[in-house]
Design a protein around this motif. Structure first.
Motif, short mmCIF file in Angstrom:
data_model
loop_
_atom_site.label_atom_id
_atom_site.label_comp_id
_atom_site.label_asym_id
_atom_site.label_seq_id
_atom_site.Cartn_x
_atom_site.Cartn_y
_atom_site.Cartn_z
N ILE A 156 -49.71 -55.09 -25.83
CA ILE A 156 -48.40 -54.81 -25.25
C ILE A 156 -48.09 -55.87 -24.19
N SER A 157 -47.03 -56.62 -24.41
CA SER A 157 -46.67 -57.70 -23.48
C SER A 157 -45.58 -57.21 -22.54
N PHE A 158 -45.96 -56.86 -21.33
CA PHE A 158 -44.99 -56.36 -20.37
C PHE A 158 -44.04 -57.46 -19.89
N ILE A 202 -40.13 -56.82 -20.29
CA ILE A 202 -39.27 -56.81 -19.10
C ILE A 202 -38.24 -57.93 -19.16
N THR A 203 -38.66 -59.11 -19.58
CA THR A 203 -37.73 -60.24 -19.67
C THR A 203 -36.65 -59.96 -20.71
N LYS A 204 -37.06 -59.44 -21.85
CA LYS A 204 -36.10 -59.06 -22.90
C LYS A 204 -35.17 -57.98 -22.40
N GLY A 205 -35.75 -56.99 -21.69
CA GLY A 205 -34.97 -55.87 -21.17
C GLY A 205 -33.91 -56.32 -20.18
N MET A 206 -34.19 -57.38 -19.47
CA MET A 206 -33.22 -57.93 -18.51
C MET A 206 -32.33 -58.98 -19.15
N ILE A 264 -39.81 -64.62 -22.95
CA ILE A 264 -40.55 -65.26 -21.85
C ILE A 264 -41.38 -66.44 -22.34
N ARG A 265 -41.80 -66.39 -23.61
CA ARG A 265 -42.64 -67.45 -24.16
C ARG A 265 -41.86 -68.72 -24.46
N LYS A 266 -40.52 -68.63 -24.34
CA LYS A 266 -39.67 -69.80 -24.54
C LYS A 266 -38.98 -70.22 -23.25
N LEU A 267 -39.41 -69.61 -22.15
CA LEU A 267 -38.80 -69.89 -20.85
C LEU A 267 -39.87 -70.37 -19.86
N GLY A 268 -39.46 -71.15 -18.86
CA GLY A 268 -40.40 -71.61 -17.85
C GLY A 268 -41.57 -72.37 -18.45
N SER A 269 -42.78 -71.92 -18.11
CA SER A 269 -43.99 -72.56 -18.63
C SER A 269 -44.31 -72.14 -20.06
N GLY A 270 -43.63 -71.08 -20.52
CA GLY A 270 -43.89 -70.58 -21.87
C GLY A 270 -45.02 -69.57 -21.93
N ASN A 271 -45.60 -69.25 -20.78
CA ASN A 271 -46.72 -68.31 -20.75
C ASN A 271 -46.21 -66.89 -20.51
N ALA A 272 -46.74 -65.95 -21.29
CA ALA A 272 -46.35 -64.54 -21.15
C ALA A 272 -47.23 -63.86 -20.10
N GLY A 273 -46.92 -64.14 -18.83
CA GLY A 273 -47.72 -63.57 -17.75
C GLY A 273 -46.91 -63.43 -16.48
N THR A 311 -47.10 -64.98 -13.48
CA THR A 311 -46.63 -66.18 -12.77
C THR A 311 -45.35 -66.73 -13.39
N ASN A 312 -45.31 -66.78 -14.70
CA ASN A 312 -44.09 -67.27 -15.36
C ASN A 312 -42.94 -66.28 -15.19
N THR A 313 -43.26 -65.00 -15.16
CA THR A 313 -42.23 -63.99 -14.90
C THR A 313 -41.63 -64.21 -13.52
N LEU A 314 -42.47 -64.55 -12.56
CA LEU A 314 -42.00 -64.84 -11.20
C LEU A 314 -41.02 -66.00 -11.22
N ARG A 315 -41.36 -67.04 -11.95
CA ARG A 315 -40.51 -68.22 -12.00
C ARG A 315 -39.19 -67.94 -12.72
N VAL A 316 -39.26 -67.14 -13.78
CA VAL A 316 -38.08 -66.93 -14.63
C VAL A 316 -37.17 -65.83 -14.10
N ILE A 317 -37.75 -64.73 -13.62
CA ILE A 317 -36.93 -63.57 -13.22
C ILE A 317 -36.97 -63.29 -11.72
N GLY A 318 -38.17 -63.36 -11.12
CA GLY A 318 -38.25 -63.07 -9.70
C GLY A 318 -39.46 -62.24 -9.30
N VAL A 319 -39.55 -61.94 -8.02
CA VAL A 319 -40.73 -61.29 -7.45
C VAL A 319 -40.96 -59.88 -7.99
N GLY A 320 -39.92 -59.04 -7.97
CA GLY A 320 -40.06 -57.64 -8.39
C GLY A 320 -40.62 -57.49 -9.79
#
Length: 195
Positions: free
Chosen positions: A16-18, A22-26, A31-40, A42-51
């Protein structure tokens, strides 16, 4: 048979990739095609934000904790419990639901290590926070955690030697997943957090 079902369940849970959900939900995309491309986280922080990144970090960590807790509750030894956690990490890295393209398993590995051997993970985590604060390289902090935690497991003898050895293998897997980060760190062009 019970242990096999536990391992399968752990893999499916880990898959399950949260960060993806979450990125899709927003409505930000894959997420794997955004930022660094990593589904984690740190990349979520860069792409969407802290929360959202904190949510991903905690949920991915929980994926590692649950199989270890479950194995210990079922009276399996620590080596088997860590192996169950490893199946969740494998699921995170190579998720069956997302074409086997996942993250690097850092948060999930942290979850496994925290439940398996809390004090070594805590000590390593303290040093990692200092390293990330000083360098702003999350990847460097992650790599240090993967090395230092198993080493402290051996030194402090918090878990049986064979379990610590298995934990070391998990750490090696995570370091291998960071091989491109290591290359960038050596070349001096690794991206810092906040940039």
């Amino acid at each position: 048979m019970q242990i096999v079902l536990l391992f399968i369940g752990a893999y499916l849970l880990g898959s399950i990739s949260f960060s993806y959900m979450i990125t899709k939900g927003m409505k930000k995309g894959d997420i794997r095609k955004l930022g660094s491309g990593n589904a984690g986280a740190t990349n979520t922080l860069r792409v969407i934000g802290v929360g959202p990144a904190i949510c991903v970090l905690l949920l991915d960590g929980l994926k590692g904790m649950i199989p270890v807790w479950a194995a210990l509750a079922m009276q399996y030894n620590m080596t088997a419990a860590i192996a169950a956690g490893a199946m969740s990490i494998i699921g995170h890295n190579w998720p069956v639901y997302y074409g086997f393209k996942g993250g690097k398993g850092v948060a999930t590995t942290i979850g496994v290590f925290v439940v398996a051997s809390f004090i070594p993970a805590l000590i390593a985590g303290f040093f990692v926070i200092l390293i990330i604060a000083a360098t702003r390289f999350v990847s460097l902090g992650s790599i240090v955690f993967m090395i230092l935690t198993p080493v402290l497991m051996f030194i402090l003898k918090t878990i049986p030697t064979e379990a610590a050895l298995f934990a070391s293998l998990i750490g090696v897997l995570s370091i291998w997943r960071h091989r491109t980060n290591i290359s960038r760190l050596l070349k001096g062009n690794e991206r810092k957090i906040g940039h």
